[in-house]
Design a protein around this motif. Sequence first.
Motif, PDB file in Angstrom:
ATOM      1  N   LEU A 142       0.840  -0.978  -0.073  1.00  0.00           N
ATOM      2  CA  LEU A 142      -0.038   0.131  -0.258  1.00  0.00           C
ATOM      3  C   LEU A 142       0.880   1.425   0.129  1.00  0.00           C
ATOM      4  O   LEU A 142       0.478   2.326  -0.611  1.00  0.00           O
ATOM      5  CB  LEU A 142      -0.915  -0.246   1.269  1.00  0.00           C
ATOM      6  N   LEU A 143       2.063   1.205   0.712  1.00  0.00           N
ATOM      7  CA  LEU A 143       2.935   2.337   0.664  1.00  0.00           C
ATOM      8  C   LEU A 143       3.473   2.810  -0.424  1.00  0.00           C
ATOM      9  O   LEU A 143       3.330   3.981  -0.620  1.00  0.00           O
ATOM     10  CB  LEU A 143       4.013   1.932   1.515  1.00  0.00           C
ATOM     11  N   TYR A 181       0.617   4.757  -2.268  1.00  0.00           N
ATOM     12  CA  TYR A 181       0.354   5.866  -1.565  1.00  0.00           C
ATOM     13  C   TYR A 181       1.211   6.941  -1.697  1.00  0.00           C
ATOM     14  O   TYR A 181       1.065   8.060  -1.969  1.00  0.00           O
ATOM     15  CB  TYR A 181       0.351   5.443  -0.141  1.00  0.00           C
ATOM     16  N   SER A 219       1.190   8.320  -5.317  1.00  0.00           N
ATOM     17  CA  SER A 219      -0.128   8.980  -5.472  1.00  0.00           C
ATOM     18  C   SER A 219       0.151  10.573  -5.050  1.00  0.00           C
ATOM     19  O   SER A 219       0.034  11.539  -5.929  1.00  0.00           O
ATOM     20  CB  SER A 219      -1.387   8.643  -4.652  1.00  0.00           C
ATOM     21  N   TYR A 269      -4.783   8.585  -3.564  1.00  0.00           N
ATOM     22  CA  TYR A 269      -4.393   8.808  -2.312  1.00  0.00           C
ATOM     23  C   TYR A 269      -5.326   8.739  -1.104  1.00  0.00           C
ATOM     24  O   TYR A 269      -4.778   8.121  -0.214  1.00  0.00           O
ATOM     25  CB  TYR A 269      -3.849  10.449  -2.034  1.00  0.00           C
ATOM     26  N   THR A 320      -5.815   4.578  -0.755  1.00  0.00           N
ATOM     27  CA  THR A 320      -4.678   4.009  -0.163  1.00  0.00           C
ATOM     28  C   THR A 320      -4.513   4.792   1.166  1.00  0.00           C
ATOM     29  O   THR A 320      -4.042   4.037   2.165  1.00  0.00           O
ATOM     30  CB  THR A 320      -3.564   4.153  -0.773  1.00  0.00           C
ATOM     31  N   GLY A 321      -4.731   5.949   1.434  1.00  0.00           N
ATOM     32  CA  GLY A 321      -4.347   6.641   2.399  1.00  0.00           C
ATOM     33  C   GLY A 321      -5.308   6.178   3.687  1.00  0.00           C
ATOM     34  O   GLY A 321      -4.934   6.088   4.819  1.00  0.00           O
ATOM     35  N   THR A 322      -6.708   6.075   3.301  1.00  0.00           N
ATOM     36  CA  THR A 322      -7.607   5.593   4.391  1.00  0.00           C
ATOM     37  C   THR A 322      -7.054   4.203   4.933  1.00  0.00           C
ATOM     38  O   THR A 322      -7.143   3.787   6.183  1.00  0.00           O
ATOM     39  CB  THR A 322      -8.864   5.419   3.793  1.00  0.00           C
ATOM     40  N   ILE A 360      -3.856   2.803   4.912  1.00  0.00           N
ATOM     41  CA  ILE A 360      -2.551   2.937   5.338  1.00  0.00           C
ATOM     42  C   ILE A 360      -2.710   3.477   6.874  1.00  0.00           C
ATOM     43  O   ILE A 360      -2.000   3.142   7.772  1.00  0.00           O
ATOM     44  CB  ILE A 360      -1.718   4.009   4.632  1.00  0.00           C
ATOM     45  N   THR A 405       1.999   9.730   7.184  1.00  0.00           N
ATOM     46  CA  THR A 405       2.377  10.764   6.252  1.00  0.00           C
ATOM     47  C   THR A 405       3.783  10.849   6.111  1.00  0.00           C
ATOM     48  O   THR A 405       4.200  11.248   4.802  1.00  0.00           O
ATOM     49  CB  THR A 405       1.704  12.268   6.748  1.00  0.00           C
ATOM     50  N   GLY A 413       4.654   8.086   3.494  1.00  0.00           N
ATOM     51  CA  GLY A 413       4.169   8.335   2.238  1.00  0.00           C
ATOM     52  C   GLY A 413       5.075   9.459   1.516  1.00  0.00           C
ATOM     53  O   GLY A 413       5.374   9.506   0.475  1.00  0.00           O
TER      54      GLY A 413
END
Length: 297
Positions: free
Chosen positions: A76-77, A80, A83, A170, A173-175, A177, A187, A190
């Motif tokens: 995922l990173l 993330y 993006s 973003y 994937t951010g949700t 991560i 953050t 990322g």
Amino acid sequence: MPASGQTAERNSHLKAVGFLIGGISSFQIGATVAKGLFPLFGPTGMVGLRVGLAALILLAIWRPTRSGITVQSLKLLLPYGASMAVMNFCFYVALTRLPLGIVVALEFTGPLTLALAGSRRWLDLCWALFVVLGLYLLLRPETMAAGTMHSFDLFGVAAALLSGCGWIVYILTGTRIGRMFDAGHATTLGMTTAGVLLLPWLIPVIPTAIMHPWQGGMAISVAVLSSAVPYILDMLAMRRLSPRDLGILLSMEPMLGAISGLILLHEALSVARWIGVLCIVIASAGNVLTRQKAIAH
């Protein structure tokens, strides 16, 4: 609730609103400063400096370790961080060809489309029509004073829309991560990943930044204004505001971008394009308000 408790809650809410508006404003100011540095560093060199320096700042603050990083999180990173790199890279490329307010409005259609996608409510069709109308007003050719037709640079439009697509990735994937790491470490990881991906554009401008220390210092200020400060203020706001309030306030970002461009960069928009920006704002705020009302019922 006692009056003192209500007063404290109201003051906390007002502070949170101020934090979020401050974060959005800081990002817009950072973008205007960055645009002024384009003649020296170029948009791609500037984005390399901004993301690279922001990564170093976040690494110094959060100091993440390898503990907790698994194969699943690495899968995922990479998207993330990629993006984040695409969002920033395309945003700055678009800034060389379009006014700031238009770039922000076009980019904002990415997460707005994600919010509207898959909905079956008739009200969401209404908000989608506002988006279409806003895009039409933003992108349509206009007659200039000499009678010639003027339209936006298509490459700039494509870059802004691609930045919006990066924003969608973003969010998605951010949700996920965010469930694996705390917000600060997520953050930082990322941004560091994005900085590594942008090294080919960062390395060539490092000698230029060293030879021009004033502009190099300004590049650091861009990293602070566009990354560190907005992130910290957003975190302070998210602890106090509901998702509904966050959505409404974030909906104002295209309008604040247009105002920042007008005041700081003297980028005047036509009446039709101001209305186009307003249509994007209405679509986003309306989607948040009606969705929250539907959930409440």
